[in-house]
Design a protein around this motif. Structure first.
Motif, PDB file in Angstrom:
ATOM      1  N   VAL A   1       0.859  -1.189   0.000  1.00 21.16           N
ATOM      2  CA  VAL A   1       0.000   0.000   0.000  1.00 21.16           C
ATOM      3  C   VAL A   1       0.893   1.236   0.000  1.00 21.16           C
ATOM      4  O   VAL A   1       1.901   1.285   0.715  1.00 21.16           O
ATOM      5  CB  VAL A   1      -0.921  -0.004   1.235  1.00 21.16           C
ATOM      6  CG1 VAL A   1      -1.715   1.300   1.334  1.00 21.16           C
ATOM      7  CG2 VAL A   1      -1.852  -1.209   1.190  1.00 21.16           C
ATOM      8  N   VAL A   2       0.514   2.228  -0.810  1.00 21.40           N
ATOM      9  CA  VAL A   2       1.279   3.479  -0.892  1.00 21.40           C
ATOM     10  C   VAL A   2       0.480   4.604  -0.235  1.00 21.40           C
ATOM     11  O   VAL A   2      -0.624   4.920  -0.683  1.00 21.40           O
ATOM     12  CB  VAL A   2       1.581   3.858  -2.356  1.00 21.40           C
ATOM     13  CG1 VAL A   2       2.418   5.139  -2.403  1.00 21.40           C
ATOM     14  CG2 VAL A   2       2.297   2.716  -3.073  1.00 21.40           C
ATOM     15  N   PRO A   3       0.983   5.232   0.810  1.00 21.72           N
ATOM     16  CA  PRO A   3       0.275   6.343   1.445  1.00 21.72           C
ATOM     17  C   PRO A   3       0.148   7.532   0.496  1.00 21.72           C
ATOM     18  O   PRO A   3       1.068   7.807  -0.287  1.00 21.72           O
ATOM     19  CB  PRO A   3       1.164   6.704   2.641  1.00 21.72           C
ATOM     20  CG  PRO A   3       2.008   5.492   2.878  1.00 21.72           C
ATOM     21  CD  PRO A   3       2.225   4.885   1.524  1.00 21.72           C
ATOM     22  N   PRO A   4      -0.966   8.264   0.559  1.00 19.94           N
ATOM     23  CA  PRO A   4      -1.119   9.456  -0.289  1.00 19.94           C
ATOM     24  C   PRO A   4      -0.003  10.477  -0.064  1.00 19.94           C
ATOM     25  O   PRO A   4       0.396  11.173  -0.998  1.00 19.94           O
ATOM     26  CB  PRO A   4      -2.477  10.026   0.143  1.00 19.94           C
ATOM     27  CG  PRO A   4      -3.212   8.861   0.700  1.00 19.94           C
ATOM     28  CD  PRO A   4      -2.177   7.987   1.347  1.00 19.94           C
ATOM     29  N   SER A   5       0.503  10.564   1.160  1.00 18.86           N
ATOM     30  CA  SER A   5       1.554  11.543   1.457  1.00 18.86           C
ATOM     31  C   SER A   5       2.831  11.255   0.683  1.00 18.86           C
ATOM     32  O   SER A   5       3.649  12.150   0.478  1.00 18.86           O
ATOM     33  CB  SER A   5       1.860  11.553   2.962  1.00 18.86           C
ATOM     34  OG  SER A   5       2.315  10.280   3.388  1.00 18.86           O
ATOM     35  N   ILE A   6       3.005  10.000   0.253  1.00 14.50           N
ATOM     36  CA  ILE A   6       4.142   9.640  -0.588  1.00 14.50           C
ATOM     37  C   ILE A   6       3.775   9.757  -2.055  1.00 14.50           C
ATOM     38  O   ILE A   6       4.509  10.333  -2.865  1.00 14.50           O
ATOM     39  CB  ILE A   6       4.640   8.222  -0.258  1.00 14.50           C
ATOM     40  CG1 ILE A   6       5.240   8.194   1.153  1.00 14.50           C
ATOM     41  CG2 ILE A   6       5.665   7.738  -1.294  1.00 14.50           C
ATOM     42  CD1 ILE A   6       5.678   6.835   1.624  1.00 14.50           C
ATOM     43  N   ARG A   7       2.604   9.230  -2.412  1.00 13.37           N
ATOM     44  CA  ARG A   7       2.170   9.251  -3.808  1.00 13.37           C
ATOM     45  C   ARG A   7       2.028  10.672  -4.341  1.00 13.37           C
ATOM     46  O   ARG A   7       2.301  10.947  -5.515  1.00 13.37           O
ATOM     47  CB  ARG A   7       0.822   8.522  -3.935  1.00 13.37           C
ATOM     48  CG  ARG A   7       0.342   8.380  -5.385  1.00 13.37           C
ATOM     49  CD  ARG A   7      -1.056   7.795  -5.471  1.00 13.37           C
ATOM     50  NE  ARG A   7      -1.168   6.527  -4.775  1.00 13.37           N
ATOM     51  CZ  ARG A   7      -1.869   6.347  -3.661  1.00 13.37           C
ATOM     52  NH1 ARG A   7      -2.510   7.369  -3.104  1.00 13.37           N
ATOM     53  NH2 ARG A   7      -1.936   5.157  -3.097  1.00 13.37           N
ATOM     54  N   GLU A   8       1.605  11.594  -3.487  1.00 10.28           N
ATOM     55  CA  GLU A   8       1.315  12.958  -3.940  1.00 10.28           C
ATOM     56  C   GLU A   8       2.497  13.913  -3.790  1.00 10.28           C
ATOM     57  O   GLU A   8       2.398  15.093  -4.139  1.00 10.28           O
ATOM     58  CB  GLU A   8       0.105  13.486  -3.149  1.00 10.28           C
ATOM     59  CG  GLU A   8      -1.175  12.703  -3.437  1.00 10.28           C
ATOM     60  CD  GLU A   8      -2.294  12.981  -2.448  1.00 10.28           C
ATOM     61  OE1 GLU A   8      -2.097  13.894  -1.591  1.00 10.28           O
ATOM     62  OE2 GLU A   8      -3.337  12.309  -2.523  1.00 10.28           O
ATOM     63  N   LYS A   9       3.596  13.420  -3.250  1.00 17.10           N
ATOM     64  CA  LYS A   9       4.797  14.247  -3.146  1.00 17.10           C
ATOM     65  C   LYS A   9       5.512  14.299  -4.491  1.00 17.10           C
ATOM     66  O   LYS A   9       5.096  13.661  -5.474  1.00 17.10           O
ATOM     67  CB  LYS A   9       5.740  13.675  -2.083  1.00 17.10           C
ATOM     68  CG  LYS A   9       5.233  13.818  -0.653  1.00 17.10           C
ATOM     69  CD  LYS A   9       5.314  15.249  -0.174  1.00 17.10           C
ATOM     70  CE  LYS A   9       4.926  15.360   1.298  1.00 17.10           C
ATOM     71  NZ  LYS A   9       4.970  16.753   1.778  1.00 17.10           N
ATOM     72  N   GLU A  10       6.601  15.008  -4.529  1.00 14.90           N
ATOM     73  CA  GLU A  10       7.408  15.048  -5.744  1.00 14.90           C
ATOM     74  C   GLU A  10       7.882  13.633  -6.071  1.00 14.90           C
ATOM     75  O   GLU A  10       7.958  12.767  -5.183  1.00 14.90           O
ATOM     76  CB  GLU A  10       8.586  15.988  -5.559  1.00 14.90           C
ATOM     77  CG  GLU A  10       9.529  15.573  -4.444  1.00 14.90           C
ATOM     78  CD  GLU A  10      10.632  16.599  -4.242  1.00 14.90           C
ATOM     79  OE1 GLU A  10      11.769  16.168  -4.001  1.00 14.90           O
ATOM     80  OE2 GLU A  10      10.350  17.791  -4.325  1.00 14.90           O
TER      81      GLU A  10
END
Length: 253
Positions: free
Chosen positions: A150-159
């Motif tokens: 699972v990929v957290p949004p805080s990682i997916r939505e970062k640069e």
């Protein structure tokens, strides 16, 4: 994340058959449930609540009292039927043990082990069957093809750099797991190298009282982590699709 309701409270055929002995329950075609538009769960809830206060037997309550509650408009002016009024009154008075007779079973798939650790803090009223990392082998050459994550949004939505670091970490952990297995480490020990992000699947059964308590604690805006807050909303959606009368109960907690 995938959440699907696979079972919920239903009246038995034997109970339906027993209602035939009550003439007031039978119409020219079908039965009063068609006219009342009552769900099986509402019939169980009425039976549970009225058992505490009625001289009638639990098996008789729907047939003998159903028209009074399902067939009349709520007298409290808050909408719905007298059954809805009764359900509201019981909930507000704290007699919510009667809601434990309504249960729901969900297939929860593709959630992280981090979520599992949070979810299983909710124990009373919950039952879990979880995909085992001991018996389901997570090697690249196994049937699973390796572990999903699972990929957290805080990682997916970062640069892009954050996502690149995260994916590299997952690849490295997969390689470490595979290497441990090649070195004859048993799966139950090699799994120690797998991350909190590793995905798992859960079959979960919960009664309504426990589910409402879970939702109150885990819904968005209560400080919950994003994944379990999303799960709370998806559980609510699945329940209210089959039992729309419960929507206000989720709103109230």
């Amino acid at each position: 994340m995938s959440v699907n309701l696979i079972a919920h409270t239903q009246l038995s055929d034997g109970f339906y058959d027993s209602l035939d002995i009550y003439n007031e329950f039978i119409e020219y075609e079908g039965n009063q449930f068609d006219r009342w538009r009552a769900t099986d769960a509402q019939a169980v809830a009425l039976s549970a609540i009225r058992t505490c206060y009625s001289a009638n037997k639990p098996s008789e309550i729907v047939a003998t009292e159903g028209e009074r509650y399902f067939g009349n408009t709520a007298s409290d002016g808050e909408g719905g039927t007298e059954a809805d009024r009764l359900f509201r009154h019981i909930t507000r008075s704290g007699h919510t043990s009667t809601l434990e007779h309504l249960s729901f079973t969900f297939a929860v798939e593709g959630v992280s082990r981090a979520l599992l650790a949070q979810l299983t803090r909710h124990r009373v009223g919950f039952s879990y069957s979880v995909q085992s990392q001991r018996y389901v082998r997570m090697g690249s050459s196994d049937k699973s093809g390796g572990f999903d994550y699972v990929v957290p949004p805080s990682i997916r939505e970062k640069e892009p750099g954050a996502m690149a670091v995260y994916k590299a970490s997952m690849r490295a952990l997969q390689q470490d797991y595979d290497t441990l297995r090649e070195l004859s480490v048993p799966p139950e020990d090699a799994r120690m190298a797998l991350p909190n992000a590793a995905a798992t699947n859960i079959l979960m059964t919960v009664n309504l009282r426990a589910l409402l308590d879970f939702y109150a604690k885990r819904k968005g805006g209560r400080g919950s982590q994003w994944e379990i807050a999303e799960l709370a909303e998806r559980l609510r959606k699945e329940v209210t699709k089959v039992e729309p009368w419960l929507e206000p109960y989720f709103d109230a907690v």
